[in-house]
Enzyme design. Structure first.
Site, PDB file in Angstrom:
ATOM      1  N   ASP A 155       0.114  -1.028   0.168  1.00 47.65           N
ATOM      2  CA  ASP A 155       0.005  -0.074  -0.075  1.00 47.65           C
ATOM      3  C   ASP A 155       0.649   0.955   0.110  1.00 47.65           C
ATOM      4  O   ASP A 155       1.836   1.466   1.062  1.00 47.65           O
ATOM      5  CB  ASP A 155      -1.141  -0.178   1.471  1.00 47.65           C
ATOM      6  CG  ASP A 155      -1.778   1.101   0.941  1.00 47.65           C
ATOM      7  OD1 ASP A 155      -2.242   1.390   0.125  1.00 47.65           O
ATOM      8  OD2 ASP A 155      -2.423   1.396   2.476  1.00 47.65           O
ATOM      9  N   GLU A 179      -4.917   4.996  -6.667  1.00 47.00           N
ATOM     10  CA  GLU A 179      -6.016   5.111  -5.824  1.00 47.00           C
ATOM     11  C   GLU A 179      -6.218   6.468  -4.940  1.00 47.00           C
ATOM     12  O   GLU A 179      -4.867   7.178  -5.703  1.00 47.00           O
ATOM     13  CB  GLU A 179      -5.751   4.628  -3.590  1.00 47.00           C
ATOM     14  CG  GLU A 179      -4.341   5.289  -3.297  1.00 47.00           C
ATOM     15  CD  GLU A 179      -3.924   4.331  -2.190  1.00 47.00           C
ATOM     16  OE1 GLU A 179      -4.954   3.670  -1.077  1.00 47.00           O
ATOM     17  OE2 GLU A 179      -2.771   4.609  -1.753  1.00 47.00           O
TER      18      GLU A 179
END
Length: 817
Positions: A655, A712
């Protein structure tokens, strides 16, 4: 099985009826002796009564608290001594005749009475000292000296009294000796009662009354005793001694009241010693004024003075030792400055003054590095050096103390905050000067908190708490001087309350602090727009504060050690929802963030196995997202754990890629299936060529490594189109949907199922979210792309009603989107 430290409880005789029966027996025998003239009957009854009292006391000792057993055990021996003395008197009266009998009469009771007084005196000392049965020999010397001094006074009074006559004198001296012992014991008991914190104890007053009555009887009967022949002690004396034993036994059988603890005191023996010295000195002076007198008076008086002097000498030595101990208890042994205890006393004294007080708390920054690198001996040198510097900078303008470790404090005798801040900067400058330790230079800094009584109510240690709070605020800012800020303190205390509520909510089944709920944000395939996954994002439904976003409590969970319990809840809920979607025919993998502490937790793998087993979810339906910062905290451990996770079939995603610092070596070794491009790159993709180049290179790197790339933070169509043209695999962001509760997520999925491809691809202009300036996304009414900050809820709103922005989430934090 555990064993009891006490033996089996013996059967205890009821003390009241037993003592009453003994008293009745003595009364009957006294009446018979009075009527018939048969000697020894009252003494024999006294033996039975005293023995009965001794039995009662021995039984009661086992029922009393440890700190009282010494008193009643010694009182039991005292009663036994009286019983022995009365036994001798009874035998002499019943069996002995002639001159020998006349000389023996009274001796037994006198010896027994004096021994009884000494035993009771020892018991009183143990009661005064509260939790010890030991007594110093000087206390015994004091007791004996006091008795001899009192006896000297009695002999002197008899010598100058017209009632005295020539004769053997044993009866008179016997009376005087017993009376002297009883007077000393009565005074000691009274002083113990008053000075020893026993004013509310009826047993102490019962003993005092018995001893005063017995002393009065002995003193009143002494001058009337004939001296030519030594008869047996009078009937009244025998009865009174017997009554004293019964009173002592009765006092021992009374249930003790609830009293506050009282420290051991030397007042009792010291007061008695002073009385003995004064009385003995007075007798010596009075006897010296007589033209002629008995040699016995000055001998006894001198012995009494010496005994009192021994006790007072010991008291003075104890006081000197106490003063030294008190000084040591208030002084820091390493630096010689006052310690925390002494400082708090100074703070209270200065704060109570009209000028008020200011308090500075000083913490040495990087001092732990000195201990770790050069050793604790070098650390001690630094502490002593800093103490000397701080004292010299104060130059008598304040009181310096060391709280312990690397923490100091300074109290100023005024409440001027500006002046106290100036002093704090001067002290910090002193700390920052280099320290030479055997040729090695050490440089430190200081974090200093400043508080003043001018800030408000400073009772109950508030001034110290204010200074501590300011000091920690300075430390969080990297050092320096900070003045106490009430508003910031209120926020900190609110966070502490919230942290406690979070811990309670996670560790109990109670609903009093709300519950966690998951919101889901879709992940779409960039090629065809299919929904291929969901990221689970935690919220806290608080009963008073409303819906709290992760930024409000994730850091608190990490700081208070509740992060793994929180993650367990999230994993359980996410896996259960993913299993339900799988059951509905939707092949959606659900992603959950893992923090550094969770990745290093020993129960992580067992927890993952348990949530899969409990939910029935296929392993590939769960993805764990781990930030670069988390992976690089302990790379070897991270590689081992992520491989174990991947071996179970669970997906691994890196992430916030690009926001931290990672090694390409470990990236190659990690069994990850995808990279999530950090939103900072996505936001600048269409406006910055260098960012576009970085994203393009990251895409190529990911694909060459066989990894998917998820972008994202996609919040506008231009960014989405650019990512699609560059070959990005998946996109996630407000353009498609904000995080939604599970019911809204289901509705959103059904709406996409029913929509045509054109409707999915083309969206109408987004309406504005009520109460904000944000345009909603096309399908679910969410904040638009121009403002990417999280929104904090207010207690009266259902979910994000107010456009209050918060700081961007720190890199490496989990469960925060």
């Amino acid at each position: 099985m555990p064993t009891s430290i006490t033996g089996p409880r013996r059967r205890v005789t009821a003390p009241g009826p037993t003592l009453a029966a003994a008293a009745a027996l003595v009364a009957v025998l006294a009446l018979v002796e009075r009527a018939t003239g048969l000697p020894g009957l009252t003494a024999a009854g006294g033996v039975v009564a005293a023995a009965t009292g001794g039995v009662v006391l021995r039984q009661q000792v086992q029922l009393r608290a440890v700190e009282e057993r010494g008193l009643w055990r010694w009182c039991g021996w005292a009663v036994t001594a009286v019983a022995a003395g009365l036994t001798v008197e009874a035998v002499v009266d019943l069996a002995a005749t002639g001159v020998a009998a006349s000389w023996l009469r009274g001796a037994g009771l006198t010896v027994g009475g004096v021994v009884a007084v000494l035993c009771a005196y020892q018991g009183l000392l143990s009661w005064n000292r509260f939790r010890t049965s030991a007594a110093h020999p000087a206390d015994w010397v004091n007791a004996v000296g006091s008795m001899l001094g009192t006896l000297a006074l009695g002999v002197y009074l008899l010598a100058v009294s017209p009632l005295t006559t020539e004769g053997p004198g044993w009866a008179l001296e016997g009376h005087l000796l017993r009376a002297s012992a009883l007077v000393v014991l009565a005074v000691t008991t009274l002083v113990v009662t008053v000075a020893g914190g026993l004013r509310d104890d009826p047993r102490a007053w019962l003993l005092t009354a018995g001893l005063v009555g017995m002393s009065a009887v002995e003193l009143l009967t002494a001058p009337t005793a004939p001296v030519a022949v030594a008869p047996a002690p009078g009937l009244l004396v025998v009865l009174t001694w017997t009554a004293l034993t019964l009173v002592t036994a009765a006092a021992g059988s009374v249930a003790p009241p609830t009293l506050r603890g009282h420290f051991a005191s030397t007042q009792v023996v010291t007061i008695c010693a002073m009385v003995a010295v004064v009385a003995g000195t007075g007798v010596l002076l009075l006897n010296g004024l007589r033209p002629s007198g008995s040699l016995l008076v000055p001998v006894l008086a001198t012995a009494g003075v010496l005994g009192g002097c021994v006790r007072m000498t010991r008291t003075f030595s104890e006081l000197a030792a106490l003063a030294a101990t008190r000084q040591e208890a208030r002084t820091d042994p390493l630096t010689g400055v006052p310690n925390r205890r002494a400082m708090l006393e100074v703070v209270d004294r200065f704060a109570a003054a009209r000028t008020g007080a200011a308090l500075l708390v000083i913490d040495l920054d990087r001092f732990k590095d000195v201990n770790d690198r050069y050793g604790h001996a070098a650390g001690d040198v630094v502490i002593r050096t800093m103490s000397a510097r701080l004292r010299s900078r104060l130059d008598g303008g304040g009181v310096l103390a060391r709280f312990g470790g690397d923490e100091f404090a300074v109290v100023l005798d005024h409440h001027d905050v500006e002046q106290a801040t100036t002093v704090a900067h001067a002290l910090r400058a002193a700390v920052r000067e280099p320290v030479d330790i055997t040729g090695r230079v050490v440089r430190l800094d200081a974090s200093i908190g400043v508080a003043s009584t001018a800030f408000g109510d400073h009772r109950d240690g508030e001034l110290l708490r204010w200074a501590d709070t300011a000091m920690y605020a300075a430390k969080r800012d990297g050092g320096g001087v900070r003045v106490y800020d009430e508003a910031a303190d209120a926020r900190d205390r609110d966070e502490m309350t919230l942290a406690d509520e979070l811990r309670t909510m996670l560790t109990t089944q109670s609903c009093g602090h709300g519950d966690l709920e998951l919101h889901y944000q879709p992940q779409l395939d960039c090629t065809d727009g299919r929904v291929v996954g969901m990221e689970a994002l935690v919220r806290w439904r608080h009963p008073e504060r409303g819906l709290l976003p992760p930024v409000a409590f994730i850091d608190l969970a990490e700081q208070t050690g509740s992060m793994f319990a929180l993650t367990e809840r999230v994993l359980g809920q996410a896996a259960a929802q993913a299993a339900r979607w799988q059951g509905d025919g939707r092949d959606l993998a659900v992603a959950v963030n893992l923090s550094t502490s969770c990745l290093e937790h020993p129960r992580l793998l067992d927890t993952l196995d348990a949530v899969l087993a409990d939910s029935g979810l296929r392993p590939e339906g769960l993805v764990v997202e781990i930030t670069e910062t988390t992976l690089m905290h302990d790379p070897r451990h991270a590689v081992a754990v992520t491989r174990a996770i991947a071996d179970r079939g669970i997906g691994v995603s890196i992430d916030d890629y690009g926001s931290g610092y990672s090694s390409l070596t470990y990236l190659n070794e990690l069994p990850a299936g995808e990279l999530k491009l950090d939103r900072s790159f996505t936001a600048r993709l269409t406006s910055d060529e260098r960012t576009r180049a970085i994203v393009s290179g990251t895409l190529e790197l990911a694909h060459h490594l066989g990894l998917r790339l998820i972008a994202e933070g996609v919040e506008d169509a231009a960014t989405d189109d650019a990512l699609r043209l560059m070959g990005c695999d998946r996109a996630q962001g407000y353009l498609h949907s904000r995080p939604m509760p599970v019911a809204d997520a289901d509705a959103w999925l059904r709406a996409r199922d029913a929509a045509t491809p054109a409707e999915v691809g083309d969206a109408a202009p987004a309406p504005t979210v009520p109460g904000t300036r944000r345009p909603a996304s096309p399908s679910v009414g969410v904040p638009g792309p121009e403002d990417r900050a999280d929104i904090l809820p207010t207690p009266d709103g259902p979910d994000f009603p107010t456009a209050t922005t918060v700081a961007p989430r720190p890199r490496g934090a989990d469960l925060r989107t």
